[in-house]
Write a protein that holds these residues in place. Structure first.
Motif, PDB file in Angstrom:
ATOM      1  N   UNK A 323       0.873  -1.175   0.000  1.00  0.00           N
ATOM      2  CA  UNK A 323       0.000   0.000   0.000  1.00  0.00           C
ATOM      3  C   UNK A 323       0.907   1.221   0.000  1.00  0.00           C
ATOM      4  N   UNK A 324       0.708   2.110  -0.977  1.00  0.00           N
ATOM      5  CA  UNK A 324       1.530   3.307  -1.110  1.00  0.00           C
ATOM      6  C   UNK A 324       0.710   4.545  -0.750  1.00  0.00           C
ATOM      7  N   UNK A 325       1.341   5.460  -0.027  1.00  0.00           N
ATOM      8  CA  UNK A 325       0.734   6.759   0.250  1.00  0.00           C
ATOM      9  C   UNK A 325       1.593   7.802  -0.455  1.00  0.00           C
ATOM     10  N   UNK A 326       0.994   8.606  -1.335  1.00  0.00           N
ATOM     11  CA  UNK A 326       1.758   9.535  -2.158  1.00  0.00           C
ATOM     12  C   UNK A 326       1.345  10.973  -1.885  1.00  0.00           C
ATOM     13  N   UNK A 327       2.224  11.888  -2.268  1.00  0.00           N
ATOM     14  CA  UNK A 327       1.967  13.312  -2.091  1.00  0.00           C
ATOM     15  C   UNK A 327       3.265  14.049  -1.866  1.00  0.00           C
ATOM     16  N   UNK A 331       2.462  16.817   3.175  1.00  0.00           N
ATOM     17  CA  UNK A 331       1.058  16.476   2.932  1.00  0.00           C
ATOM     18  C   UNK A 331       0.511  15.468   3.938  1.00  0.00           C
ATOM     19  N   UNK A 332       1.338  15.032   4.892  1.00  0.00           N
ATOM     20  CA  UNK A 332       0.844  14.158   5.960  1.00  0.00           C
ATOM     21  C   UNK A 332       0.962  12.677   5.683  1.00  0.00           C
ATOM     22  N   UNK A 333       1.810  12.286   4.742  1.00  0.00           N
ATOM     23  CA  UNK A 333       1.923  10.864   4.392  1.00  0.00           C
ATOM     24  C   UNK A 333       2.378  10.020   5.575  1.00  0.00           C
ATOM     25  N   UNK A 334       3.440  10.484   6.247  1.00  0.00           N
ATOM     26  CA  UNK A 334       3.982   9.702   7.362  1.00  0.00           C
ATOM     27  C   UNK A 334       2.977   9.594   8.499  1.00  0.00           C
ATOM     28  N   UNK A 335       2.254  10.673   8.769  1.00  0.00           N
ATOM     29  CA  UNK A 335       1.258  10.648   9.834  1.00  0.00           C
ATOM     30  C   UNK A 335       0.158   9.643   9.525  1.00  0.00           C
ATOM     31  N   UNK A 336      -0.262   9.580   8.271  1.00  0.00           N
ATOM     32  CA  UNK A 336      -1.284   8.599   7.876  1.00  0.00           C
ATOM     33  C   UNK A 336      -0.788   7.183   8.118  1.00  0.00           C
ATOM     34  N   UNK A 337       0.457   6.906   7.725  1.00  0.00           N
ATOM     35  CA  UNK A 337       0.984   5.550   7.908  1.00  0.00           C
ATOM     36  C   UNK A 337       1.153   5.208   9.387  1.00  0.00           C
ATOM     37  N   UNK A 338       1.591   6.165  10.186  1.00  0.00           N
ATOM     38  CA  UNK A 338       1.713   5.911  11.621  1.00  0.00           C
ATOM     39  C   UNK A 338       0.342   5.625  12.238  1.00  0.00           C
ATOM     40  N   UNK A 454      -3.572  15.281   0.457  1.00  0.00           N
ATOM     41  CA  UNK A 454      -3.150  16.647   0.754  1.00  0.00           C
ATOM     42  C   UNK A 454      -3.758  17.021   2.107  1.00  0.00           C
ATOM     43  N   UNK A 455      -3.276  18.106   2.686  1.00  0.00           N
ATOM     44  CA  UNK A 455      -3.849  18.638   3.916  1.00  0.00           C
ATOM     45  C   UNK A 455      -4.402  20.029   3.626  1.00  0.00           C
ATOM     46  N   UNK A 456      -5.671  20.231   3.906  1.00  0.00           N
ATOM     47  CA  UNK A 456      -6.314  21.530   3.713  1.00  0.00           C
ATOM     48  C   UNK A 456      -6.698  22.109   5.073  1.00  0.00           C
ATOM     49  N   UNK A 598       7.791  13.653   6.250  1.00  0.00           N
ATOM     50  CA  UNK A 598       7.105  14.670   7.014  1.00  0.00           C
ATOM     51  C   UNK A 598       6.205  14.034   8.033  1.00  0.00           C
ATOM     52  N   UNK A 599       5.836  14.819   9.071  1.00  0.00           N
ATOM     53  CA  UNK A 599       4.930  14.338  10.105  1.00  0.00           C
ATOM     54  C   UNK A 599       3.591  14.972   9.884  1.00  0.00           C
TER      55      UNK A 599
END
Length: 599
Positions: A323-327, A331-338, A454-456, A598-599
């Motif tokens: 499963x890949x998280x891109x951006x 954009x919060x990729x690492x936070x989503x995976x954590x 993305x983060x809005x 990023x976190x």
């Protein structure tokens, strides 16, 4: 001061032009009725400011004077005196440097009082003048035994930690840095800067030297905001204090350094990552705040709901695959995976991560820090992990062909692999990996799904109001002429620091690899070919998902257009690129994407 009935004090204030004779007579009239100190009456009637009175008394008595504020007082040092004794002596200990104790006193010229303080504390006493009412106010706060010191530290600014005797203050700043760091005001100031950042939800603290003072900026909701300043002359001591808690070398000021520390603030576990960088005005320090509370969130709190939530759970719920998280960065990729790791964590699973750097320290999970200096790379660590009987592997980022190939192999041999990739959208991940040299038939078999995000920023609920966006924004959204649609924004208030935004929400584009899509992934020619197939399965691009937030009044149209700008560029480029050239155009774009976590 034992200066009564306007005698020496009144004459001095008149002589210095700080008080008119008429105001003095009116103050003396009030004083004659209740027998209070003349200085207190002058301040109460607004005939004279506390600062002006302190400054005059300081010159008259030849002692330093302070107006007490939170951050100037070390709570532990204050309690070196019992409350009753402190009231009797009209004194309050402020801070201690070695064996020298600075004490605020209403009568700093009283030698018997100084001797008594020395006997009670066992320290050499450094007396400073403070108004008796000011001392009594802070005795009640710090010596009552029921004080919550943190609750008093929320309003510290340069203006309300004021040393009236400026020359004496500057002399104090010439002391050796190590002794200054021991001084409690420095410790309190740094603690306050960190505490305020945590309370405001900041991700980073920037401590920057300027010609006149130290600027402290917080990155809140992705934007830097100038919220605090340190008093002049404190920069070196503030930097040294941060280095001490980050276990860094305070003597080395010429080279960049990195450190980290774990703290507990308001009952929460916080990891701080510290980075120092020399500049022409002094060292700049950036503190990254990693709040573990941000990881323990539900999928709904991440911004995923409805049909997207079902797809998200199916993608991460499979026992093996990638499963890949891109951006882009931030954009919060690492936070989503954590957050996903926290949900997957159990005593029945062996979860291992490979990161550069390790953002959060998680309980029950083996975390490995990449170290290129000793050739402990992502790919080498991943190969070794496969012999550690893992169930779930998180790779901080797929940066090269070697890491990509090993990750695909791990997924095909029965492991769930989570990782991040720098692409502007979800379909672009397949093109990027193919350009890295991973065969397409392997991608079709190994990948469970790709999530672009993305983060809005969210509209501040405290100042939310309706408005109508400019025509240019409506045109970008394809809503030009729709005057019946209601739009919202934040006007700006104290809660959101006049930004109109408070907090952030994720915009997610979820591409689930289904049996219908796999044949396309075996032999796709370009990104648009993948998009045509997934659109028929209900997939919506980032821009469309973000516009849904605008329709629900969660974010503004301008904010959504800003954070999904790259996705729009992809769409425009695809429309202009001749057939057969789309893949080369996307490869050029993703190759220029910034690297990092990023976190």
């Amino acid at each position: 001061m034992r200066i009564r009935r306007g005698g020496k004090l009144g004459e001095m204030l008149l002589a210095e032009g700080l008080l008119s004779e008429q105001d003095l007579l009116r103050a003396l009239e009030v004083q004659s009725k209740d027998n209070r100190r003349l200085g207190e009456v002058l301040i109460e009637k607004n005939f004279l400011s506390a600062t002006a009175l302190l400054s005059a008394l300081s010159r008259h008595l030849n002692v330093k004077a302070v107006h007490l504020r939170h951050g100037l007082i070390d709570p532990h040092v204050a309690q070196m005196l019992e409350q009753d004794e402190a009231k009797r002596l009209k004194a309050l200990p402020l801070f201690r440097v070695g064996d020298r104790l600075t004490v605020a006193m209403a009568e700093p010229q009283s030698l018997p009082t100084i001797d008594r303080l020395a006997a009670l504390t066992g320290c050499e006493i450094n007396p400073v003048l403070a108004l008796e009412s000011n001392i009594a106010e802070y005795q009640a706060k710090y010596l009552s035994g029921q004080v919550d010191v943190d609750s008093f530290l929320v309003n510290l600014t340069e203006s309300n930690v004021e040393v009236v005797d400026r020359e004496a203050a500057e002399a104090e700043h010439t002391h050796e840095l190590g002794r200054m760091v021991e001084g409690s005001p420095i410790i309190n100031f740094v603690n306050l800067a960190i505490l305020t950042a945590i309370r405001d939800g900041a991700s980073d603290i920037h401590i920057e030297p300027t010609k006149l003072a130290t600027r402290i900026r917080y990155r809140i909701d992705g934007k830097l905001r100038d919220l605090m300043k340190a008093p002049p002359g404190m920069h070196g001591a503030v930097v040294s204090r941060v280095k001490v808690i980050g276990k860094m070398d305070i003597a080395e000021r010429r080279l960049p350094q990195e450190g980290r520390v774990h703290v507990v603030a308001e009952g929460r576990d916080i990891d701080l990552r510290v980075s120092s960088m020399p500049s022409i005005l002094g060292e700049k320090v950036v503190i990254r705040i990693l709040d573990k509370q941000n990881l323990r969130v539900t999928l709904e709190e991440l911004g995923i709901s409805g049909e997207q939530l079902e797809r998200f759970r199916r993608v991460f719920g499979r026992p093996h695959g990638i499963v890949l998280v891109t951006g882009p960065t931030g954009s919060g990729k690492t936070t989503t995976l954590y957050s996903v790791l926290d949900l997957l964590s159990s005593t029945e699973k062996n979860i291992v991560t490979i990161e550069d750097p390790v953002e959060y320290q998680l309980d029950g999970i083996t975390q490995i820090q990449v170290n290129d200096a000793i050739e402990l790379t992502f790919a080498r660590s991943l190969r070794s992990i496969l012999r550690q009987d893992p169930d779930v592997i998180m790779v901080g980022e797929i940066r090269d062909q070697d890491t990509a190939r090993v990750a695909v192999h791990a997924a095909l041999t029965g492991h769930l692999v989570l990782s991040t990739l720098h692409t502007n959208n979800a379909p672009g991940a397949f093109v990027r990996l193919s350009d890295m040299g991973v065969e397409r038939f392997l991608l079709a078999s190994a990948i469970n799904g790709v999530i672009a995000q993305r983060l809005a920023r969210k509209i501040c609920p405290h100042c939310r109001t309706s408005y109508y966006p400019p025509d240019s924004a409506l045109a970008d959204a394809g809503w030009l002429g729709q005057r019946t649609r209601v739009f919202y924004k934040g006007e700006g208030c104290n809660v959101c620091h006049d930004s109109g935004y408070r907090g952030r929400v994720g915009i997610f584009e979820i591409l689930e690899v289904t049996d219908q899509l796999r044949p396309t992934l075996h032999e796709f020619h370009d990104e648009e070919e993948i998009k045509r197939v997934i659109r028929s399965q209900g997939w919506r691009p980032l821009r469309d998902e973000g516009l849904g937030l605008v329709e629900r009044g969660i974010s503004t149209l301008e904010e959504v257009l800003r954070v999904t700008h790259a996705e729009t560029e992809d769409r425009t480029r695809a429309e202009k690129t001749p057939p057969g050239d789309e893949r080369r155009a996307d490869a050029a774009n993703t190759a220029s994407a910034p690297e990092g976590s990023e976190a």
